[in-house]
Design a protein around this motif. Structure first.
Motif, PDB file in Angstrom:
ATOM      1  N   GLU A  81       0.861  -1.326   0.000  1.00  0.00           N
ATOM      2  CA  GLU A  81       0.103   0.007  -0.018  1.00  0.00           C
ATOM      3  C   GLU A  81       0.897   1.050  -0.048  1.00  0.00           C
ATOM      4  N   ARG A  82       1.937   1.196   0.553  1.00  0.00           N
ATOM      5  CA  ARG A  82       2.781   2.394   0.661  1.00  0.00           C
ATOM      6  C   ARG A  82       3.910   2.207  -0.685  1.00  0.00           C
ATOM      7  N   ALA A  83       3.885   1.295  -1.401  1.00  0.00           N
ATOM      8  CA  ALA A  83       4.674   1.226  -2.638  1.00  0.00           C
ATOM      9  C   ALA A  83       6.063   1.248  -2.160  1.00  0.00           C
ATOM     10  N   ASP A  84       6.460   0.241  -1.027  1.00  0.00           N
ATOM     11  CA  ASP A  84       7.662   0.461  -0.659  1.00  0.00           C
ATOM     12  C   ASP A  84       8.491  -0.777  -0.592  1.00  0.00           C
ATOM     13  N   ALA A  85       9.476  -0.831  -1.770  1.00  0.00           N
ATOM     14  CA  ALA A  85      10.033  -1.958  -2.252  1.00  0.00           C
ATOM     15  C   ALA A  85      11.068  -2.534  -1.394  1.00  0.00           C
ATOM     16  N   ASP A  86      11.724  -1.409  -0.746  1.00  0.00           N
ATOM     17  CA  ASP A  86      12.634  -1.787   0.379  1.00  0.00           C
ATOM     18  C   ASP A  86      12.229  -2.611   1.594  1.00  0.00           C
ATOM     19  N   ALA A  87      11.086  -2.185   2.002  1.00  0.00           N
ATOM     20  CA  ALA A  87      10.119  -3.037   3.020  1.00  0.00           C
ATOM     21  C   ALA A  87       9.913  -4.250   2.811  1.00  0.00           C
ATOM     22  N   VAL A  88       9.615  -4.249   1.215  1.00  0.00           N
ATOM     23  CA  VAL A  88       9.024  -5.660   1.021  1.00  0.00           C
ATOM     24  C   VAL A  88      10.361  -6.692   1.178  1.00  0.00           C
ATOM     25  N   GLY A  89      11.438  -6.029   0.593  1.00  0.00           N
ATOM     26  CA  GLY A  89      12.801  -7.018   0.535  1.00  0.00           C
ATOM     27  C   GLY A  89      13.117  -7.388   2.039  1.00  0.00           C
ATOM     28  N   GLU A  90      12.836  -6.426   3.128  1.00  0.00           N
ATOM     29  CA  GLU A  90      12.982  -7.019   4.519  1.00  0.00           C
ATOM     30  C   GLU A  90      12.246  -8.035   4.806  1.00  0.00           C
ATOM     31  N   LEU A  91      11.204  -8.447   4.079  1.00  0.00           N
ATOM     32  CA  LEU A  91      10.499  -9.667   4.571  1.00  0.00           C
ATOM     33  C   LEU A  91      10.787 -10.997   3.848  1.00  0.00           C
ATOM     34  N   LEU A  92      11.491 -10.793   2.841  1.00  0.00           N
ATOM     35  CA  LEU A  92      11.910 -11.883   1.855  1.00  0.00           C
ATOM     36  C   LEU A  92      13.033 -13.025   2.329  1.00  0.00           C
ATOM     37  N   ALA A  93      12.797 -13.982   2.056  1.00  0.00           N
ATOM     38  CA  ALA A  93      13.895 -15.038   2.363  1.00  0.00           C
ATOM     39  C   ALA A  93      15.117 -14.847   1.206  1.00  0.00           C
ATOM     40  N   ASP A  94      16.330 -15.381   1.237  1.00  0.00           N
ATOM     41  CA  ASP A  94      17.369 -14.887   0.646  1.00  0.00           C
ATOM     42  C   ASP A  94      17.045 -15.599  -0.770  1.00  0.00           C
ATOM     43  N   ASP A  95      16.464 -16.824  -0.748  1.00  0.00           N
ATOM     44  CA  ASP A  95      16.343 -17.434  -2.030  1.00  0.00           C
ATOM     45  C   ASP A  95      14.678 -17.665  -2.454  1.00  0.00           C
ATOM     46  N   VAL A  96      14.212 -16.338  -2.160  1.00  0.00           N
ATOM     47  CA  VAL A  96      12.693 -16.145  -2.423  1.00  0.00           C
ATOM     48  C   VAL A  96      12.595 -16.585  -4.125  1.00  0.00           C
ATOM     49  N   VAL A  97      11.151 -17.006  -4.348  1.00  0.00           N
ATOM     50  CA  VAL A  97      10.965 -17.118  -5.800  1.00  0.00           C
ATOM     51  C   VAL A  97       9.562 -16.391  -6.174  1.00  0.00           C
ATOM     52  N   PHE A  98       9.293 -15.620  -6.926  1.00  0.00           N
ATOM     53  CA  PHE A  98       8.260 -14.946  -7.474  1.00  0.00           C
ATOM     54  C   PHE A  98       7.616 -15.621  -8.866  1.00  0.00           C
ATOM     55  N   HIS A  99       6.549 -16.153  -8.873  1.00  0.00           N
ATOM     56  CA  HIS A  99       6.063 -16.611 -10.005  1.00  0.00           C
ATOM     57  C   HIS A  99       5.248 -15.460 -10.705  1.00  0.00           C
ATOM     58  N   SER A 100       5.704 -15.321 -11.899  1.00  0.00           N
ATOM     59  CA  SER A 100       4.941 -14.245 -12.855  1.00  0.00           C
ATOM     60  C   SER A 100       3.404 -14.530 -12.865  1.00  0.00           C
ATOM     61  N   PRO A 101       2.672 -13.331 -12.858  1.00  0.00           N
ATOM     62  CA  PRO A 101       1.227 -13.361 -12.970  1.00  0.00           C
ATOM     63  C   PRO A 101       0.836 -13.704 -14.454  1.00  0.00           C
TER      64      PRO A 101
END
Length: 159
Positions: free
Chosen positions: A12-32
């Motif tokens: 909601e804040r459009a804060d990519a850095d805050a998203v990064g703090e939540l991610l595992a090092d080996d995170v996987v994002f599946h494209s929509p």
């Protein structure tokens, strides 16, 4: 449930850095947009979220749903790409440490998906492969997006 709540707030804040703090090092994002593309690793997924937040505007999310390590929330109504409304279901899986290990996004309706298709891949391609490839992707994506939006407008007449 903490990771999903923080992900919603960061979105909601459009804060990519805050998203990064939540991610595992080996995170996987599946494209929509296609099963053929996944984004791997924290740095790449954060960069992707910067691109996403650059094209999405006014994101508002729903309360999350949770079942074990699977969590989900929806953004809808006010999430827009170039003024076209988008609804998306974000399915999140966390690891044993509570970090986001996997993200899968599902998008509807067709006009929103089509507009996102014409907007996001050229931006991601330009970042990853250079402006010439980004321009080529835009040349290919825009006519398809136009066809998808047109099909959506005509579908009620034929179905």
């Amino acid at each position: 449930m903490e990771a999903i709540e923080e992900l919603r707030k960061a979105g909601e804040r459009a804060d990519a850095d805050a998203v990064g703090e939540l991610l595992a090092d080996d995170v996987v994002f599946h494209s929509p947009l296609t099963d053929r593309i996944t984004f791997r690793g924290r740095d790449e997924v954060v960069a992707l979220h910067r691109d996403i937040f650059a094209v999405l505007e006014d994101i508002r999310t729903s309360e999350p749903l949770a079942y074990g390590d699977q969590q989900a929330f929806v953004f809808r109504g006010r999430g827009r790409v170039r003024g076209v409304e988008v609804e998306a279901m974000n399915l999140v899986r966390t690891d044993d440490e509570g970090r986001i290990a996997e993200l899968t996004v599902f998008i509807r309706p067709l006009p929103g998906l089509a507009t996102l298709f014409a907007t996001l891949p050229p931006r991601v391609s330009a970042r990853r492969r250079g402006p010439v490839v980004g321009g080529l992707v835009a040349l290919l994506a825009n006519p398809l997006a136009f066809a998808f939006r047109t099909a959506d407008r005509l579908a009620p007449r034929f179905l």
